[in-house]
Design a protein around this motif. Sequence first.
Motif, mmCIF file in Angstrom:
data_model
loop_
_atom_site.group_PDB
_atom_site.id
_atom_site.type_symbol
_atom_site.label_atom_id
_atom_site.label_comp_id
_atom_site.label_asym_id
_atom_site.label_seq_id
_atom_site.Cartn_x
_atom_site.Cartn_y
_atom_site.Cartn_z
ATOM 1 N N UNK A 69 -99.113 5.058 -2.624
ATOM 2 C CA UNK A 69 -98.873 5.193 -1.184
ATOM 3 C C UNK A 69 -98.415 3.872 -0.583
ATOM 4 N N UNK A 70 -99.050 2.774 -0.990
ATOM 5 C CA UNK A 70 -98.703 1.457 -0.459
ATOM 6 C C UNK A 70 -97.249 1.113 -0.756
ATOM 7 N N UNK A 71 -96.794 1.332 -1.992
ATOM 8 C CA UNK A 71 -95.426 0.970 -2.347
ATOM 9 C C UNK A 71 -94.410 1.895 -1.674
ATOM 10 N N UNK A 72 -94.788 3.143 -1.465
ATOM 11 C CA UNK A 72 -93.892 4.069 -0.773
ATOM 12 C C UNK A 72 -93.693 3.639 0.676
ATOM 13 N N UNK A 73 -94.789 3.302 1.346
ATOM 14 C CA UNK A 73 -94.704 2.935 2.759
ATOM 15 C C UNK A 73 -94.227 1.489 2.954
ATOM 16 N N UNK A 74 -94.235 0.679 1.888
ATOM 17 C CA UNK A 74 -93.805 -0.719 2.006
ATOM 18 C C UNK A 74 -92.289 -0.862 2.044
ATOM 19 N N UNK A 75 -91.552 0.181 1.668
ATOM 20 C CA UNK A 75 -90.097 0.076 1.518
ATOM 21 C C UNK A 75 -89.380 -0.433 2.774
ATOM 22 N N UNK A 76 -89.659 0.080 3.982
ATOM 23 C CA UNK A 76 -88.948 -0.436 5.160
ATOM 24 C C UNK A 76 -89.187 -1.922 5.404
ATOM 25 N N UNK A 77 -90.421 -2.392 5.200
ATOM 26 C CA UNK A 77 -90.713 -3.818 5.388
ATOM 27 C C UNK A 77 -89.962 -4.659 4.365
ATOM 28 N N UNK A 78 -89.911 -4.194 3.115
ATOM 29 C CA UNK A 78 -89.175 -4.913 2.067
ATOM 30 C C UNK A 78 -87.695 -4.972 2.415
ATOM 31 N N UNK A 79 -87.156 -3.864 2.939
ATOM 32 C CA UNK A 79 -85.736 -3.839 3.324
ATOM 33 C C UNK A 79 -85.441 -4.840 4.427
ATOM 34 N N UNK A 80 -86.322 -4.919 5.413
ATOM 35 C CA UNK A 80 -86.100 -5.857 6.524
ATOM 36 C C UNK A 80 -86.148 -7.301 6.041
ATOM 37 N N UNK A 81 -87.143 -7.635 5.242
ATOM 38 C CA UNK A 81 -87.256 -9.004 4.732
ATOM 39 C C UNK A 81 -86.046 -9.340 3.868
ATOM 40 N N UNK A 82 -85.606 -8.367 3.076
ATOM 41 C CA UNK A 82 -84.417 -8.578 2.255
ATOM 42 C C UNK A 82 -83.171 -8.803 3.092
ATOM 43 N N UNK A 83 -83.043 -8.048 4.180
ATOM 44 C CA UNK A 83 -81.888 -8.213 5.073
ATOM 45 C C UNK A 83 -81.895 -9.591 5.728
ATOM 46 N N UNK A 84 -83.052 -10.041 6.202
ATOM 47 C CA UNK A 84 -83.154 -11.370 6.813
ATOM 48 C C UNK A 84 -82.825 -12.458 5.794
ATOM 49 N N UNK A 85 -83.317 -12.281 4.558
ATOM 50 C CA UNK A 85 -83.045 -13.248 3.495
ATOM 51 C C UNK A 85 -81.544 -13.300 3.178
ATOM 52 N N UNK A 86 -80.896 -12.133 3.158
ATOM 53 C CA UNK A 86 -79.476 -12.083 2.786
ATOM 54 C C UNK A 86 -78.579 -12.722 3.826
ATOM 55 N N UNK A 87 -79.074 -12.881 5.041
ATOM 56 C CA UNK A 87 -78.272 -13.479 6.113
ATOM 57 C C UNK A 87 -78.427 -14.985 6.220
ATOM 58 N N UNK A 88 -79.185 -15.582 5.303
ATOM 59 C CA UNK A 88 -79.358 -17.029 5.378
ATOM 60 C C UNK A 88 -78.037 -17.719 5.069
ATOM 61 N N UNK A 89 -77.846 -18.892 5.661
ATOM 62 C CA UNK A 89 -76.627 -19.658 5.423
ATOM 63 C C UNK A 89 -76.977 -21.122 5.205
ATOM 64 N N UNK A 90 -76.076 -21.839 4.562
ATOM 65 C CA UNK A 90 -76.287 -23.238 4.226
ATOM 66 C C UNK A 90 -75.407 -24.125 5.115
ATOM 67 N N UNK A 91 -75.766 -25.393 5.267
ATOM 68 C CA UNK A 91 -74.888 -26.313 6.009
ATOM 69 C C UNK A 91 -73.566 -26.489 5.280
ATOM 70 N N UNK A 92 -72.579 -26.985 6.004
ATOM 71 C CA UNK A 92 -71.222 -27.091 5.471
ATOM 72 C C UNK A 92 -71.168 -27.886 4.177
ATOM 73 N N UNK A 93 -71.984 -28.932 4.080
ATOM 74 C CA UNK A 93 -71.912 -29.780 2.896
ATOM 75 C C UNK A 93 -72.460 -29.091 1.642
ATOM 76 N N UNK A 94 -73.122 -27.945 1.830
ATOM 77 C CA UNK A 94 -73.590 -27.168 0.686
ATOM 78 C C UNK A 94 -72.788 -25.877 0.524
ATOM 79 N N UNK A 95 -71.587 -25.844 1.074
ATOM 80 C CA UNK A 95 -70.780 -24.622 1.027
ATOM 81 C C UNK A 95 -70.447 -24.218 -0.415
#
Length: 309
Positions: A111-137
């Motif tokens: 039950x925990x893993x089934x209901x955890x999916x939306x939270x995992x998706x949100x954290x994954x989306x926030x992580x995927x939007x991270x960006x680096x400074x220009x010098x680390x392009x």
Amino acid sequence: MEFTAFRDLKPFSQLFFAAFVVVASILIFFVLSLVVAIPIWGFNTVLNLPAINSETPLNIINLYKFIQVVQAIGFFIVPPFILGYLFHGQSNEYLYLNKSFNSQSVILVVAMMFFAAPAINLIGELNSNMSFPEWLSGVEEWMRNAEQNAADITEAFLNVKTIGGLAFNVFMIALLPAVGEELLFRGVVQNIFSKMTRSHHWGIWISAILFSALHMQFYGFVPRVLLGALFGYLLVWSGSIWLPIIAHFMNNAIAVIAMYFINNGLMNPQYEEIGSTGDSYYMAGISLALTFVFLMMLKRQNAGKEIPI
């Protein structure tokens, strides 16, 4: 006569010896995979494996799947049993495979893993939007290319049309990693770091970071660290590695089955992103709260079974 030479190693020495055993096992299984693959797929195909794209033929995808399965066995399944025997004498006991668990805990984990999916998706989306400074392009471009290559391979693996193909994907992508990665990272690595630092918390989080880093998918790094920590606490609180294995399997299997339904037009693709889009953020919040509640219920359910340092 029992082989006891490695049982008195300090945790730091155990860590380096474990790395040696893992590397040796990978090399041995790599050679074995070549011995099996070359007669089936041909010498040139195996040694000049083309990159996966939308036009990759099925036989090449099957070769990739074969390599994936062999790597999983050589990397994650075999080394923990060898190390458990060398470090302790009884692999099942060292890896917490011999510890019992109750049906209520299994229901709570599922039950925990089934209901955890939306939270995992949100954290994954926030992580995927991270960006680096220009010098680390340059670093950012390399990371995004590596992420895209991994995504291309995963998409090719998941694009199956038959129940047999789905069943094999559940085995390859859900079951094998769930068993193998938990045996290695929670059964061995977490065990070693917990003893080295004399703290379960340090052992859990260090092994979770290594677990995530090994996947080489940087834009899913944070949710994978959190999942690794979740699996680690399940092991420590229950005393059985079967609960983190079940949780890991559920997390992977839900994604595999969902993609099967989506690819075959049986499910709206939006369900895969539930929790990560603006109109479903509230579901991610509820998901996170429910995950915490289920986790505390699991801790209470298994009170008295905690693993000592």
